[in-house]
Scaffold this motif. Structure first.
Motif, PDB file in Angstrom:
ATOM      1  N   ARG A   1       0.798  -1.232   0.000  1.00 37.27           N
ATOM      2  CA  ARG A   1       0.000   0.000   0.000  1.00 37.27           C
ATOM      3  C   ARG A   1       0.825   1.273   0.000  1.00 37.27           C
ATOM      4  O   ARG A   1       0.473   2.256  -0.649  1.00 37.27           O
ATOM      5  CB  ARG A   1      -0.937  -0.009   1.217  1.00 37.27           C
ATOM      6  N   ILE A   2       1.939   1.274   0.743  1.00 39.61           N
ATOM      7  CA  ILE A   2       2.673   2.528   0.942  1.00 39.61           C
ATOM      8  C   ILE A   2       3.970   2.594   0.154  1.00 39.61           C
ATOM      9  O   ILE A   2       4.316   3.641  -0.403  1.00 39.61           O
ATOM     10  CB  ILE A   2       2.942   2.743   2.448  1.00 39.61           C
ATOM     11  N   ILE A   3       4.695   1.496   0.064  1.00 42.89           N
ATOM     12  CA  ILE A   3       5.973   1.518  -0.655  1.00 42.89           C
ATOM     13  C   ILE A   3       5.801   1.985  -2.106  1.00 42.89           C
ATOM     14  O   ILE A   3       6.631   2.767  -2.600  1.00 42.89           O
ATOM     15  CB  ILE A   3       6.669   0.139  -0.588  1.00 42.89           C
ATOM     16  N   PRO A   4       4.753   1.551  -2.841  1.00 48.08           N
ATOM     17  CA  PRO A   4       4.580   2.067  -4.201  1.00 48.08           C
ATOM     18  C   PRO A   4       4.423   3.587  -4.239  1.00 48.08           C
ATOM     19  O   PRO A   4       4.903   4.249  -5.175  1.00 48.08           O
ATOM     20  CB  PRO A   4       3.304   1.368  -4.685  1.00 48.08           C
ATOM     21  N   GLN A   5       3.775   4.175  -3.234  1.00 45.97           N
ATOM     22  CA  GLN A   5       3.649   5.626  -3.167  1.00 45.97           C
ATOM     23  C   GLN A   5       5.013   6.280  -2.975  1.00 45.97           C
ATOM     24  O   GLN A   5       5.283   7.349  -3.530  1.00 45.97           O
ATOM     25  CB  GLN A   5       2.722   6.016  -2.016  1.00 45.97           C
ATOM     26  N   VAL A   6       5.841   5.632  -2.174  1.00 43.32           N
ATOM     27  CA  VAL A   6       7.191   6.150  -1.945  1.00 43.32           C
ATOM     28  C   VAL A   6       7.990   6.143  -3.244  1.00 43.32           C
ATOM     29  O   VAL A   6       8.691   7.102  -3.576  1.00 43.32           O
ATOM     30  CB  VAL A   6       7.910   5.320  -0.867  1.00 43.32           C
TER      31      VAL A   6
ATOM     32  N   LYS B   1      10.581   9.164  -7.553  1.00 44.64           N
ATOM     33  CA  LYS B   1      10.748   9.338  -8.996  1.00 44.64           C
ATOM     34  C   LYS B   1      10.453  10.773  -9.393  1.00 44.64           C
ATOM     35  O   LYS B   1      11.156  11.367 -10.222  1.00 44.64           O
ATOM     36  CB  LYS B   1       9.850   8.371  -9.756  1.00 44.64           C
ATOM     37  N   ARG B   2       9.417  11.353  -8.797  1.00 44.47           N
ATOM     38  CA  ARG B   2       9.069  12.751  -9.077  1.00 44.47           C
ATOM     39  C   ARG B   2      10.165  13.705  -8.625  1.00 44.47           C
ATOM     40  O   ARG B   2      10.322  14.790  -9.183  1.00 44.47           O
ATOM     41  CB  ARG B   2       7.759  13.101  -8.385  1.00 44.47           C
ATOM     42  N   ARG B   3      10.914  13.291  -7.602  1.00 41.62           N
ATOM     43  CA  ARG B   3      12.029  14.120  -7.115  1.00 41.62           C
ATOM     44  C   ARG B   3      13.309  13.869  -7.910  1.00 41.62           C
ATOM     45  O   ARG B   3      14.353  14.434  -7.582  1.00 41.62           O
ATOM     46  CB  ARG B   3      12.288  13.825  -5.641  1.00 41.62           C
ATOM     47  N   GLY B   4      13.236  13.037  -8.931  1.00 42.85           N
ATOM     48  CA  GLY B   4      14.395  12.797  -9.769  1.00 42.85           C
ATOM     49  C   GLY B   4      15.332  11.727  -9.269  1.00 42.85           C
ATOM     50  O   GLY B   4      16.466  11.604  -9.755  1.00 42.85           O
TER      51      GLY B   4
ATOM     52  N   THR C   1      17.553   2.700  -9.162  1.00 44.71           N
ATOM     53  CA  THR C   1      18.567   1.964  -8.400  1.00 44.71           C
ATOM     54  C   THR C   1      18.760   2.573  -7.015  1.00 44.71           C
ATOM     55  O   THR C   1      18.828   1.853  -6.008  1.00 44.71           O
ATOM     56  CB  THR C   1      19.905   1.962  -9.157  1.00 44.71           C
ATOM     57  N   THR C   2      18.832   3.896  -6.946  1.00 45.51           N
ATOM     58  CA  THR C   2      18.989   4.568  -5.657  1.00 45.51           C
ATOM     59  C   THR C   2      17.757   4.368  -4.790  1.00 45.51           C
ATOM     60  O   THR C   2      17.862   4.178  -3.574  1.00 45.51           O
ATOM     61  CB  THR C   2      19.254   6.069  -5.862  1.00 45.51           C
ATOM     62  N   THR C   3      16.585   4.403  -5.405  1.00 43.92           N
ATOM     63  CA  THR C   3      15.341   4.163  -4.662  1.00 43.92           C
ATOM     64  C   THR C   3      15.348   2.766  -4.053  1.00 43.92           C
ATOM     65  O   THR C   3      15.013   2.580  -2.875  1.00 43.92           O
ATOM     66  CB  THR C   3      14.120   4.327  -5.573  1.00 43.92           C
TER      67      THR C   3
END
Length: 236
Positions: free
Chosen positions: A34-39, A44-47, A51-53
């Motif tokens: 539920r939450i990890i996909p939002q993260v 991604k929006r923050r660039g 791999t870093t994510t």
């Protein structure tokens, strides 16, 4: 009009966080679904690259979802003031920023890692090697460390900088301790091999002192890695 602070206690999110802290598999699965996909979307929006994510999320799982000895998992720090998703996004984003800053490259004022090598003041051989080859050798080591694949780098950081034992890391990755020990050994071996290759490319493969330098580095490898990663800057 200024936005009023969110003072409501998010009871459902708080209960989920507490259940995750206690290792509830249903709660942990819910967090992942539920939450990890939002993260991931937020980073991604923050660039932040994928791999870093992935690496930041793995660090989060190890630091915040696994107990540290008698200390409870750090997800217990979540107080319920504000959505759990927002707290988690900011936590993982800070971890990701730390990883990104680390990869920008070290800015070292001294001759780490050779500075980490133990030697008596009268050890003329090591003093000569540090003077003659220090800059090239340290650059080779720094390049090798920067070239580590993400999982190996994360494992070394967890173990040597964050002080996590192999049992705790194994729990975070869902593997046995022998796998973690094997991964760490492989990472160390790769670092030594790459340092040898890069140093030889800089100063020549026939430098007779290369073996002595590598032997010194191997004897203090963990300390050298810790010094360099700490100087680069820790993620929170």
């Amino acid at each position: 009009m200024a936005k009023t602070p969110d003072t409501e206690v998010h009871e459902e999110d708080l209960a989920l966080a507490r259940a995750c802290a206690h290792g509830d598999t249903v709660a942990l699965a819910a967090l992942e679904a539920r939450i990890i996909p939002q993260v991931r979307v937020a980073l991604k929006r923050r660039g932040v690259d994928e791999t870093t994510t992935d690496e930041a999320l793995q660090v989060f799982r190890a630091r915040f979802l696994v107990a540290d000895g008698a200390m409870p998992p750090r997800i217990m720090e979540y107080s319920g003031r504000g959505p759990l998703s927002a707290w988690l996004r900011m936590t993982v984003l800070r971890l990701a920023w730390g990883l990104v800053n680390e990869r920008k490259g070290p800015a070292l004022p001294d001759d780490t890692p050779l500075e980490a090598l133990s030697a008596a003041p009268h050890d003329m051989e090591l003093q000569y090697l540090k003077s003659r080859y220090g800059a090239d050798f340290n650059a080779a080591f720094q390049e090798a460390l920067a070239g580590l694949e993400p999982r190996a780098r994360t494992l070394l950081r967890m173990h040597l900088v964050d002080g996590m034992g192999t049992a705790r890391i194994a729990e975070a990755y869902g593997v046995d301790r022998s796998s973690v020990k094997r991964w760490l050994a492989t990472a160390r071996e790769w670092l030594l091999d790459q340092t040898r290759t890069r140093f030889a490319a800089r100063v020549g493969a026939r430098v007779p002192e290369l073996g002595s330098l590598l032997a010194q580095l191997q004897s203090q490898l963990d300390l050298s890695i810790r010094r360099l990663m700490t100087t680069e800057g820790d993620a929170p």
